[in-house]
Design a protein around this motif. Sequence first.
Motif, PDB file in Angstrom:
ATOM      1  N   GLU A   1       1.971  -7.008  -7.744  1.00  0.00           N
ATOM      2  CA  GLU A   1       0.804  -7.024  -8.726  1.00  0.00           C
ATOM      3  C   GLU A   1      -0.077  -5.651  -7.939  1.00  0.00           C
ATOM      4  O   GLU A   1      -0.352  -5.282  -8.721  1.00  0.00           O
ATOM      5  N   LEU A   2      -0.461  -6.354  -6.601  1.00  0.00           N
ATOM      6  CA  LEU A   2      -1.826  -4.861  -5.579  1.00  0.00           C
ATOM      7  C   LEU A   2      -0.643  -4.418  -4.858  1.00  0.00           C
ATOM      8  O   LEU A   2      -1.159  -3.627  -3.491  1.00  0.00           O
ATOM      9  N   ASN A   3       0.958  -4.052  -4.731  1.00  0.00           N
ATOM     10  CA  ASN A   3       1.949  -3.334  -3.220  1.00  0.00           C
ATOM     11  C   ASN A   3       1.383  -3.708  -2.898  1.00  0.00           C
ATOM     12  O   ASN A   3       1.319  -3.066  -1.841  1.00  0.00           O
ATOM     13  N   LEU A   4       1.791  -4.897  -2.475  1.00  0.00           N
ATOM     14  CA  LEU A   4       1.667  -5.072  -0.626  1.00  0.00           C
ATOM     15  C   LEU A   4       3.086  -6.445  -0.594  1.00  0.00           C
ATOM     16  O   LEU A   4       3.725  -6.739  -1.803  1.00  0.00           O
TER      17      LEU A   4
ATOM     18  N   ASN B   1     -14.666   0.249  -3.284  1.00  0.00           N
ATOM     19  CA  ASN B   1     -14.121  -1.536  -3.224  1.00  0.00           C
ATOM     20  C   ASN B   1     -16.049  -2.160  -2.086  1.00  0.00           C
ATOM     21  O   ASN B   1     -15.414  -2.225  -1.663  1.00  0.00           O
TER      22      ASN B   1
ATOM     23  N   ALA C   1     -16.708  -4.659  -3.433  1.00  0.00           N
ATOM     24  CA  ALA C   1     -16.759  -6.483  -3.005  1.00  0.00           C
ATOM     25  C   ALA C   1     -16.471  -6.228  -1.535  1.00  0.00           C
ATOM     26  O   ALA C   1     -17.258  -7.583  -1.180  1.00  0.00           O
ATOM     27  N   SER C   2     -15.520  -5.760  -1.705  1.00  0.00           N
ATOM     28  CA  SER C   2     -14.750  -5.964  -0.541  1.00  0.00           C
ATOM     29  C   SER C   2     -16.217  -5.925   1.220  1.00  0.00           C
ATOM     30  O   SER C   2     -16.097  -6.425   2.294  1.00  0.00           O
TER      31      SER C   2
ATOM     32  N   ILE D   1     -18.045  -8.343   3.520  1.00  0.00           N
ATOM     33  CA  ILE D   1     -17.954  -8.467   5.574  1.00  0.00           C
ATOM     34  C   ILE D   1     -19.480  -8.664   5.730  1.00  0.00           C
ATOM     35  O   ILE D   1     -19.542  -9.518   7.067  1.00  0.00           O
TER      36      ILE D   1
ATOM     37  N   LYS E   1      -7.497  -3.142  -8.868  1.00  0.00           N
ATOM     38  CA  LYS E   1      -6.167  -1.926  -8.200  1.00  0.00           C
ATOM     39  C   LYS E   1      -5.767  -2.059  -9.135  1.00  0.00           C
ATOM     40  O   LYS E   1      -5.475  -2.584  -9.902  1.00  0.00           O
TER      41      LYS E   1
ATOM     42  N   PRO F   1     -13.671  -2.957  -9.478  1.00  0.00           N
ATOM     43  CA  PRO F   1     -13.186  -4.155  -8.083  1.00  0.00           C
ATOM     44  C   PRO F   1     -11.661  -3.901  -8.294  1.00  0.00           C
ATOM     45  O   PRO F   1     -10.910  -5.203  -7.868  1.00  0.00           O
TER      46      PRO F   1
ATOM     47  N   GLN G   1     -10.535 -11.106  -8.146  1.00  0.00           N
ATOM     48  CA  GLN G   1     -10.411  -9.813  -8.881  1.00  0.00           C
ATOM     49  C   GLN G   1      -8.810 -10.148  -9.859  1.00  0.00           C
ATOM     50  O   GLN G   1      -9.080 -10.690 -11.089  1.00  0.00           O
TER      51      GLN G   1
ATOM     52  N   PRO H   1     -11.442  -9.736  -2.112  1.00  0.00           N
ATOM     53  CA  PRO H   1     -11.892 -10.272  -3.456  1.00  0.00           C
ATOM     54  C   PRO H   1     -10.565  -9.150  -4.270  1.00  0.00           C
ATOM     55  O   PRO H   1     -10.880  -9.716  -5.190  1.00  0.00           O
ATOM     56  N   LEU H   2     -10.438  -8.577  -3.577  1.00  0.00           N
ATOM     57  CA  LEU H   2      -8.807  -7.724  -4.582  1.00  0.00           C
ATOM     58  C   LEU H   2      -8.160  -8.910  -5.394  1.00  0.00           C
ATOM     59  O   LEU H   2      -7.772  -9.270  -6.299  1.00  0.00           O
TER      60      LEU H   2
ATOM     61  N   LYS I   1     -11.180  -7.534   3.976  1.00  0.00           N
ATOM     62  CA  LYS I   1     -11.078  -6.971   2.526  1.00  0.00           C
ATOM     63  C   LYS I   1      -9.810  -6.674   1.111  1.00  0.00           C
ATOM     64  O   LYS I   1     -10.911  -6.536   0.210  1.00  0.00           O
ATOM     65  N   ARG I   2      -9.313  -7.198   2.132  1.00  0.00           N
ATOM     66  CA  ARG I   2      -8.062  -7.401   0.719  1.00  0.00           C
ATOM     67  C   ARG I   2      -8.579  -8.689  -0.498  1.00  0.00           C
ATOM     68  O   ARG I   2      -7.901  -8.647  -1.003  1.00  0.00           O
TER      69      ARG I   2
ATOM     70  N   MET J   1       1.088  -0.828   0.217  1.00  0.00           N
ATOM     71  CA  MET J   1       0.116   0.061  -0.071  1.00  0.00           C
ATOM     72  C   MET J   1       1.361   1.042   0.083  1.00  0.00           C
ATOM     73  O   MET J   1       1.866   1.208   0.704  1.00  0.00           O
TER      74      MET J   1
END
Lengths: 216, 216
Positions: free
Chosen positions: B50-53, A203, A205-206, A210, A190, A188, B29, B25-26, B22-23, A1
Amino acid sequence: MNKKKEAAGDAALKTISEPALKRLPLYHQYLKKVHSTGMQDISCTRIAEELNLTPILVRKDIAYTSIQGKPKTGYSVEALITAIEDFLGWKNTNEALLVGAGNLGNALLGYRQFNEYGLSIIAAFDSDKAKVGTTVHGKKVFDIDRFENITQRLKIKIGIITVSADSAQEVSDMMVRSGITAILNFTPVKISVPDGVTVQQVNLASSIAILIRSIE
Amino acid sequence: MNKKKEAAGDAALKTISEPALKRLPLYHQYLKKVHSTGMQDISCTRIAEELNLTPILVRKDIAYTSIQGKPKTGYSVEALITAIEDFLGWKNTNEALLVGAGNLGNALLGYRQFNEYGLSIIAAFDSDKAKVGTTVHGKKVFDIDRFENITQRLKIKIGIITVSADSAQEVSDMMVRSGITAILNFTPVKISVPDGVTVQQVNLASSIAILIRSIE
DNA sequence: TAGATTGTTAATCGATTAACAATC
DNA sequence: TAGATTGTTAATCGATTAACAATC
């Protein structure tokens, strides 16, 4: 992030955390309600109770706006509202352009609350020739080809993406190329952006994940 | 912020944190995109890039779905997609009712992506008699008076609020009374609900606050 | 004055990251 | 085998909460 680098500004001020920044609009909404009842002052305790937070957290958040409270009485409701609006930049309107005049895009074009948040969508763009030239909620839909030109001419900094998932990255790239530095992304996906560009992902979907988890 | 009490279930399983949930669903996708290219396996490192994590974070998140990876090769893309879908309850459709057939409400009624997230809005409700009886994107708009009855009869657990800010709490109360236990709230109001009811706030004001701050 | 409330410094808690052993 | 990658246990980091002094 990728944490966005602090926008320098007043070096003395501590940079506000993202969670805190996200709570300020909540306080604002509640304070406006309180204000309409004619109440003059309000304490952190009261705000915290109403919003299910702790008083200390509320106090710290409010401190970011540099407003001062008075022991025993709390904060002036009016002054606090103004302080939050100033802090959030809601006083001057920020113009935005939207790409993707579909279902959701059209709804957002007619979403009046944006103005209260200091945001004004001034036009929409779409690649569908059938949509180009139409007007949605008083806003014109332009051909996507003209996005870069119009953005640069009007020096717009905020872009809203409401296209389908598979063209999200493409549209994002185009926005960045055009000088957009803040993107509100409703797909959806990133999206990848270079440093210096801020993305807020809405988002659903997120959120739904929940909710569904809670009922199972 | 009222943490919802853990839904018991498998006591051996650690409950997933909200950020992690919450992640997922990312990842899903992205994995679908990867899958469409024909790739068989994927590593955390790749997903993280790819997802910057960070890879470790991805690995921990994935671990919640109880899928096992193979050292050196990573995870089967297909198996991972299925595992996430299972974990998120996307296999069986969850029905929802929407209150407030305005701009935004109508857009959501036509928002097909909800189905991919295991959510299906089956009808809308409004207090405006002019809207009652109409059909939006193939979904009927009923009189708000019938909400409680229909919700109970169909045993719906998910409600979506797209009314104006000032009636948000009222609608929420009605939903809770009718047996709704999961609410997706699109108004800028923090609604109060009893324990056992989960609320997800889609707070555009907060997202916009962050964007505007970034450009100033 | 007494007491409620602010503002600040210290402690806690939870999520993320780092380190490292296990394994294909 | 060597090396990439998983999975797990420990360390770090940041946000939230607690404690407490200051003040109207």
